[in-house]
Design a protein around this motif. Structure first.
Motif, PDB file in Angstrom:
ATOM      1  N   TRP A   1       9.186   5.291  -1.510  1.00 19.85           N
ATOM      2  CA  TRP A   1       8.645   4.563  -2.792  1.00 19.85           C
ATOM      3  C   TRP A   1       7.633   3.749  -1.973  1.00 19.85           C
ATOM      4  CZ3 TRP A   1      10.504   4.046  -7.517  1.00 19.85           C
ATOM      5  CH2 TRP A   1       9.740   3.013  -8.235  1.00 19.85           C
ATOM      6  N   ASN A   2       7.610   3.317  -0.746  1.00 17.82           N
ATOM      7  CA  ASN A   2       6.652   2.369  -0.293  1.00 17.82           C
ATOM      8  C   ASN A   2       5.343   3.159   0.486  1.00 17.82           C
ATOM      9  OD1 ASN A   2       7.564  -0.008  -1.211  1.00 17.82           O
ATOM     10  ND2 ASN A   2       8.573  -0.249   0.822  1.00 17.82           N
ATOM     11  N   SER A   3       5.604   4.601   0.504  1.00 15.73           N
ATOM     12  CA  SER A   3       4.529   5.140   1.247  1.00 15.73           C
ATOM     13  C   SER A   3       3.166   5.516   0.737  1.00 15.73           C
ATOM     14  CB  SER A   3       5.071   6.484   1.856  1.00 15.73           C
ATOM     15  OG  SER A   3       4.223   7.797   1.292  1.00 15.73           O
ATOM     16  N   TYR A   4       2.145   5.236   1.378  1.00 14.50           N
ATOM     17  CA  TYR A   4       0.797   5.358   0.798  1.00 14.50           C
ATOM     18  C   TYR A   4      -0.087   6.309   1.538  1.00 14.50           C
ATOM     19  CZ  TYR A   4      -2.519   2.669   3.294  1.00 14.50           C
ATOM     20  OH  TYR A   4      -3.678   2.375   4.303  1.00 14.50           O
ATOM     21  N   PHE A   5      -0.228   6.389   2.825  1.00 12.50           N
ATOM     22  CA  PHE A   5      -0.954   6.827   3.728  1.00 12.50           C
ATOM     23  C   PHE A   5      -1.013   8.352   3.520  1.00 12.50           C
ATOM     24  CE2 PHE A   5      -2.691   8.381   7.890  1.00 12.50           C
ATOM     25  CZ  PHE A   5      -4.024   7.720   7.580  1.00 12.50           C
ATOM     26  N   PRO A   6       0.184   9.041   3.591  1.00 15.11           N
ATOM     27  CA  PRO A   6       0.013  10.528   3.357  1.00 15.11           C
ATOM     28  C   PRO A   6      -0.756  10.980   2.092  1.00 15.11           C
ATOM     29  CG  PRO A   6       2.119  10.054   3.990  1.00 15.11           C
ATOM     30  CD  PRO A   6       1.386   8.896   3.686  1.00 15.11           C
ATOM     31  N   SER A   7      -0.471  10.354   0.998  1.00 15.72           N
ATOM     32  CA  SER A   7      -1.169  10.561  -0.098  1.00 15.72           C
ATOM     33  C   SER A   7      -2.847  10.072  -0.190  1.00 15.72           C
ATOM     34  CB  SER A   7      -0.552   9.936  -1.460  1.00 15.72           C
ATOM     35  OG  SER A   7      -0.148   8.374  -1.256  1.00 15.72           O
ATOM     36  N   LEU A   8      -3.040   9.125   0.836  1.00 15.40           N
ATOM     37  CA  LEU A   8      -4.542   8.973   0.618  1.00 15.40           C
ATOM     38  C   LEU A   8      -5.095   9.965   1.382  1.00 15.40           C
ATOM     39  CD1 LEU A   8      -6.914   6.670   0.880  1.00 15.40           C
ATOM     40  CD2 LEU A   8      -5.898   6.146   3.157  1.00 15.40           C
ATOM     41  N   ILE A   9      -4.617  10.711   2.514  1.00 13.69           N
ATOM     42  CA  ILE A   9      -5.370  11.571   3.284  1.00 13.69           C
ATOM     43  C   ILE A   9      -4.993  13.309   2.683  1.00 13.69           C
ATOM     44  CG2 ILE A   9      -5.590  10.417   5.251  1.00 13.69           C
ATOM     45  CD1 ILE A   9      -3.521  11.961   6.459  1.00 13.69           C
ATOM     46  N   TYR A  10      -4.042  13.151   1.979  1.00 13.92           N
ATOM     47  CA  TYR A  10      -3.706  14.766   1.423  1.00 13.92           C
ATOM     48  C   TYR A  10      -3.889  14.972  -0.048  1.00 13.92           C
ATOM     49  CZ  TYR A  10      -1.357  15.058   6.126  1.00 13.92           C
ATOM     50  OH  TYR A  10      -1.016  15.107   7.417  1.00 13.92           O
ATOM     51  N   LEU A  11      -3.740  14.060  -0.869  1.00 18.45           N
ATOM     52  CA  LEU A  11      -4.043  13.993  -2.170  1.00 18.45           C
ATOM     53  C   LEU A  11      -5.505  13.794  -2.657  1.00 18.45           C
ATOM     54  CD1 LEU A  11      -1.011  12.529  -3.906  1.00 18.45           C
ATOM     55  CD2 LEU A  11      -1.305  14.924  -3.213  1.00 18.45           C
ATOM     56  N   ASN A  12      -6.154  14.639  -3.465  1.00 26.57           N
ATOM     57  CA  ASN A  12      -7.485  14.238  -3.879  1.00 26.57           C
ATOM     58  C   ASN A  12      -7.610  14.314  -5.406  1.00 26.57           C
ATOM     59  OD1 ASN A  12      -7.420  17.027  -3.859  1.00 26.57           O
ATOM     60  ND2 ASN A  12      -8.460  17.018  -1.975  1.00 26.57           N
ATOM     61  N   ASP A  13      -6.497  14.598  -6.018  1.00 28.76           N
ATOM     62  CA  ASP A  13      -6.430  14.765  -7.459  1.00 28.76           C
ATOM     63  C   ASP A  13      -5.707  13.366  -7.971  1.00 28.76           C
ATOM     64  OD1 ASP A  13      -5.880  15.067 -10.005  1.00 28.76           O
ATOM     65  OD2 ASP A  13      -4.861  16.954 -10.077  1.00 28.76           O
ATOM     66  N   GLU A  14      -6.629  12.629  -8.718  1.00 26.66           N
ATOM     67  CA  GLU A  14      -5.765  11.082  -8.917  1.00 26.66           C
ATOM     68  C   GLU A  14      -4.592  11.147  -9.873  1.00 26.66           C
ATOM     69  OE1 GLU A  14      -7.881   7.897 -10.205  1.00 26.66           O
ATOM     70  OE2 GLU A  14      -9.680   8.091  -8.741  1.00 26.66           O
ATOM     71  N   SER A  15      -4.574  12.302 -10.559  1.00 29.07           N
ATOM     72  CA  SER A  15      -3.342  12.294 -11.505  1.00 29.07           C
ATOM     73  C   SER A  15      -1.894  12.504 -10.834  1.00 29.07           C
ATOM     74  CB  SER A  15      -3.516  13.517 -12.606  1.00 29.07           C
ATOM     75  OG  SER A  15      -3.456  14.696 -11.786  1.00 29.07           O
ATOM     76  N   LYS A  16      -2.118  13.006  -9.408  1.00 28.55           N
ATOM     77  CA  LYS A  16      -0.940  13.096  -8.574  1.00 28.55           C
ATOM     78  C   LYS A  16      -0.530  11.982  -7.853  1.00 28.55           C
ATOM     79  CE  LYS A  16      -1.231  18.128  -8.193  1.00 28.55           C
ATOM     80  NZ  LYS A  16      -2.161  19.201  -7.354  1.00 28.55           N
ATOM     81  N   TYR A  17      -1.693  10.873  -7.987  1.00 27.02           N
ATOM     82  CA  TYR A  17      -1.573   9.426  -6.966  1.00 27.02           C
ATOM     83  C   TYR A  17      -0.104   8.937  -7.377  1.00 27.02           C
ATOM     84  CZ  TYR A  17      -6.186   9.282  -5.235  1.00 27.02           C
ATOM     85  OH  TYR A  17      -7.259   9.573  -4.611  1.00 27.02           O
ATOM     86  N   PRO A  18       0.770   8.622  -6.322  1.00 20.79           N
ATOM     87  CA  PRO A  18       1.915   7.710  -6.529  1.00 20.79           C
ATOM     88  C   PRO A  18       1.512   6.358  -6.865  1.00 20.79           C
ATOM     89  CG  PRO A  18       1.452   8.126  -4.161  1.00 20.79           C
ATOM     90  CD  PRO A  18       0.251   8.848  -4.779  1.00 20.79           C
ATOM     91  N   LEU A  19       2.650   5.508  -7.173  1.00 25.28           N
ATOM     92  CA  LEU A  19       2.139   4.137  -7.617  1.00 25.28           C
ATOM     93  C   LEU A  19       1.367   3.366  -6.358  1.00 25.28           C
ATOM     94  CD1 LEU A  19       2.799   2.046  -9.593  1.00 25.28           C
ATOM     95  CD2 LEU A  19       5.037   1.434  -8.436  1.00 25.28           C
ATOM     96  N   GLN A  20       1.794   3.553  -5.012  1.00 19.68           N
ATOM     97  CA  GLN A  20       1.017   2.847  -4.072  1.00 19.68           C
ATOM     98  C   GLN A  20      -0.240   3.022  -3.625  1.00 19.68           C
ATOM     99  OE1 GLN A  20       2.747   0.513  -2.567  1.00 19.68           O
ATOM    100  NE2 GLN A  20       4.692   1.107  -3.159  1.00 19.68           N
ATOM    101  N   MET A  21      -0.850   4.118  -4.342  1.00 28.66           N
ATOM    102  CA  MET A  21      -2.260   4.528  -4.261  1.00 28.66           C
ATOM    103  C   MET A  21      -2.758   3.813  -5.513  1.00 28.66           C
ATOM    104  SD  MET A  21      -3.504   6.496  -1.885  1.00 28.66           S
ATOM    105  CE  MET A  21      -4.875   7.148  -2.358  1.00 28.66           C
ATOM    106  N   VAL A  22      -2.298   3.779  -6.619  1.00 27.67           N
ATOM    107  CA  VAL A  22      -2.804   2.977  -7.966  1.00 27.67           C
ATOM    108  C   VAL A  22      -2.891   1.476  -7.207  1.00 27.67           C
ATOM    109  CG1 VAL A  22      -2.648   2.471 -10.061  1.00 27.67           C
ATOM    110  CG2 VAL A  22      -1.721   4.639  -9.324  1.00 27.67           C
TER     111      VAL A  22
END
Lengths: 317, 303
Positions: B211-232
């Motif tokens: 629930w709290n993780s953001y760093f993996p999505s910061l480096i591995y996701l580039n499609d904003e529609s896949k962003y988890p809450l923490q990235m938003v």
């Protein structure tokens, strides 16, 4: 009773008499249980270790890890000779030790205080509340810090003004970065950190207290001479674990709080690896920096463990 | 605690100062939490001017309206729920069987496996080799990059192993074996039903992590529609704020537009979004506290 003795005798026998092969075969399903975890650690933890070799190569993505040419210690030398090397090292160590100096004793003191208080609604409330910040995500934490320290509208800044003092530019003044980082960490994790010491304190022998009371020892003296020594082994283990992680400190929070103005105080080895490696795609160079980081960590861990073993008989291994 | 005959004067003073210390700790921790809650439902003028300092002033729910109207936040919420659910299931499927196997003293090679796993706690390949691995596996911009690399944690395996070792009686396993029960049946039919507390603890630890993780999505996701809450949240709480307040640089995105046109709306969104994102955990936490604490304690028994 007789039945039970027979049972253990039977199982004892079948363990002793069977060959290694049979003992393995008998529990073949356990290897199946183990398989997903082993596969996971092999791929996602040992896999990257294979990639460490690019620290000694000039990694060219099209040639792959094995195809890229070896360059020896070139990247390490470049890092050690760069002008920011000492800054990075200083920031990393000073933030770590600052955090250790403030953040490590506080949970111990709080746990000792909890232990003095009678079990009741008050104690429960304080515990529940002080544990809670642990569950706040690092992003929200950074957001809270930024909001509360905002120069114009921040809650903390206004509070300082109320006291008649001049608030500093906490997030843009490099002199303040470390304090902001450490104190926000204290706020978030001190309560949670008490749990492990409370567990240790529950093992204090009540007879020791009774004897001490008879001898006329005050509450404070008993805390100091009975409770505290009981948790020293736990304290040692926690200290060793903390030391082993000294260069891997709260990277995510630092990254979130970092800006161009506080960079001079906030840039640590791990944020530098992130920037050089993933943002600027200097794969080989930042792998070398990262490897330097890991090796120093392991050396610290082993050293502290050895010292602990020699001086107190408490150690990780 | 031990009941004393009669407390001395010094003891009383010591106890009083302990209570004062604990009260101070309580206030220091709880005040920011109440402040955020109050600020999220108060008029932004009062919050920013300092008129609101504890209880909400000039109630307004505009902040929450803005938060819930924001499609990015909704989308992030949905993604986080999916990542958390699937990630936690995977965590349990990997962690529980392995920890059980490692808890068995008749499991040949367990020391070897334990060493293999523990080593990764102290030495790792580092950021860039990990990134390259994920890239080579073709996981960039996929959910796999968020849940596979964290399929198990060494610490949690150790905690679960300690639990199995200390609470499941050996006789039970021996009896089952004599009756011809296979290990698989034993684990599913007997061990797991007896291990509800550790399953809960593991699900909670892993779940909060996802629930709290953001760093993996910061480096591995580039499609904003896949962003988890923490990235938003990072976009709203950290990036926009920093650029608006510290550098004054141009900012983009719909949230930023709201900030430029109405700075007050922005501050409402900030507090609202903190509450909305943290509430699920903070709300269930007092009920689950026992399990969380249990988990830490189990882990502490044997370092």
């Amino acid at each position: 009773m007789k039945g039970k003795r027979q049972l253990t005798a039977v199982s004892g026998n079948h363990l002793k008499n069977k060959s290694l092969g049979k003992r393995i075969w008998q529990n073949w399903e356990l290897y199946l249980f183990m398989a997903p975890a082993l596969l996971y650690f092999l791929v996602f933890h040992y896999g990257p270790m294979y990639g460490i070799q690019i620290a000694f190569k000039n990694f060219i993505p099209s040639k792959g890890i094995t195809g890229s040419p070896w360059v020896g210690f070139e990247h390490f030398e470049r890092f050690f000779n760069s002008y920011y090397f000492w800054d990075l090292l200083w920031n990393t160590f000073s933030i770590s030790f600052y955090e250790l100096a403030i953040g490590f004793p506080l949970p111990i003191i709080l746990a000792l205080a909890f232990n003095e208080v009678r079990n009741g609604p008050f104690k429960k409330t304080v515990q529940t509340v002080t544990y809670a910040p642990h569950f706040i995500s690092v992003v929200v934490m950074a957001g809270m810090i930024i909001t509360f320290l905002s120069p114009s509208t921040g809650m903390i800044v206004r509070f300082i003004e109320l006291l008649g003092m001049e608030p500093a530019a906490f997030l843009t003044d490099p002199a303040w970065f470390k304090t902001v980082y450490v104190l926000s960490g204290v706020w978030q994790s001190t309560g949670w950190g008490t749990i492990i010491y409370l567990a240790a304190l529950s093992g204090v022998d009540p007879q020791l207290h009774e004897a001490a009371i008879v001898d006329g020892a005050s509450r404070f003296k008993r805390m100091l001479h009975i409770n505290l020594p009981t948790i020293v082994p736990t304290i040692t283990i926690m200290l060793i674990l903390n030391m082993g992680n000294i260069l891997g400190l709260g990277f995510e929070k630092i990254l979130l709080l970092q800006n161009s103005l506080n960079m001079e105080a906030s840039d640590v080895i791990s944020t530098y690896v992130y920037r050089a490696g993933l943002v600027n795609a200097q794969y080989s160079f930042s792998t070398a920096v990262g490897l330097f980081n890991s090796v120093v960590n392991v050396i610290l861990l082993v050293t502290v463990n050895k010292i602990a073993k020699r001086t107190s008989e408490n150690s990780l291994w | 605690m031990v009941t004393t005959l009669k407390e001395s004067r010094g003891d009383k003073w010591f106890l009083v100062s302990t209570y004062i210390y604990l009260c101070l700790a309580l206030i220091v921790v709880v005040y920011p939490l109440i402040y955020i809650l109050s600020a999220s439902i108060s008029s932004p003028q009062d919050v920013n001017s300092g008129a609101m300092w504890l209880f909400p002033k000039n109630l307004t729910l505009d902040g929450y309206k803005l938060v819930f109207e924001n499609p990015k936040i909704w989308n992030g919420y949905m993604n986080t729920i999916i990542y958390t659910a699937l990630g936690t299931l995977l965590n349990l499927a990997v962690t529980l069987p392995a920890s059980y196997a490692l808890s068995r003293s008749d499991f040949v090679g367990r020391q070897l496996f334990m060493g293999f796993i523990l080593f990764t706690m102290f030495f790792s390949g580092g950021l860039v080799p990990s990134y390259l691995l994920i890239k080579n596996l073709g996981l960039i911009n996929s959910m796999g990059a968020l849940i596979l690399p964290v399929a198990a944690s060494v610490w949690n395996i150790v905690v679960a192993r300690t639990f199995f070792q200390s609470t499941i009686p050996k006789e039970l396993q021996e009896a089952a074996h004599i009756d011809g029960c296979t290990n698989l049946r034993l684990f599913i039919r007997i061990i797991l039903p007896l291990s509800a507390p550790i399953v809960a603890v593991m699900a909670l630890f892993y779940g909060v992590g996802h629930w709290n993780s953001y760093f993996p999505s910061l480096i591995y996701l580039n499609d904003e529609s896949k962003y988890p809450l923490q990235m938003v949240l990072r976009q709203i709480l950290v990036l926009q704020e920093m650029s608006a307040e510290t550098t004054g640089a141009a900012i983009n995105g719909e949230v930023a537009m709201a900030m430029n046109s109405k700075a007050e709306t922005a501050s409402l969104i900030k507090y609202g979004v903190i509450v909305v994102s943290t509430l699920p955990i903070i709300a269930v936490y007092p009920f689950l506290q026992r399990y969380f604490v249990q988990g830490v304690m189990i882990g502490s028994v044997k370092g």
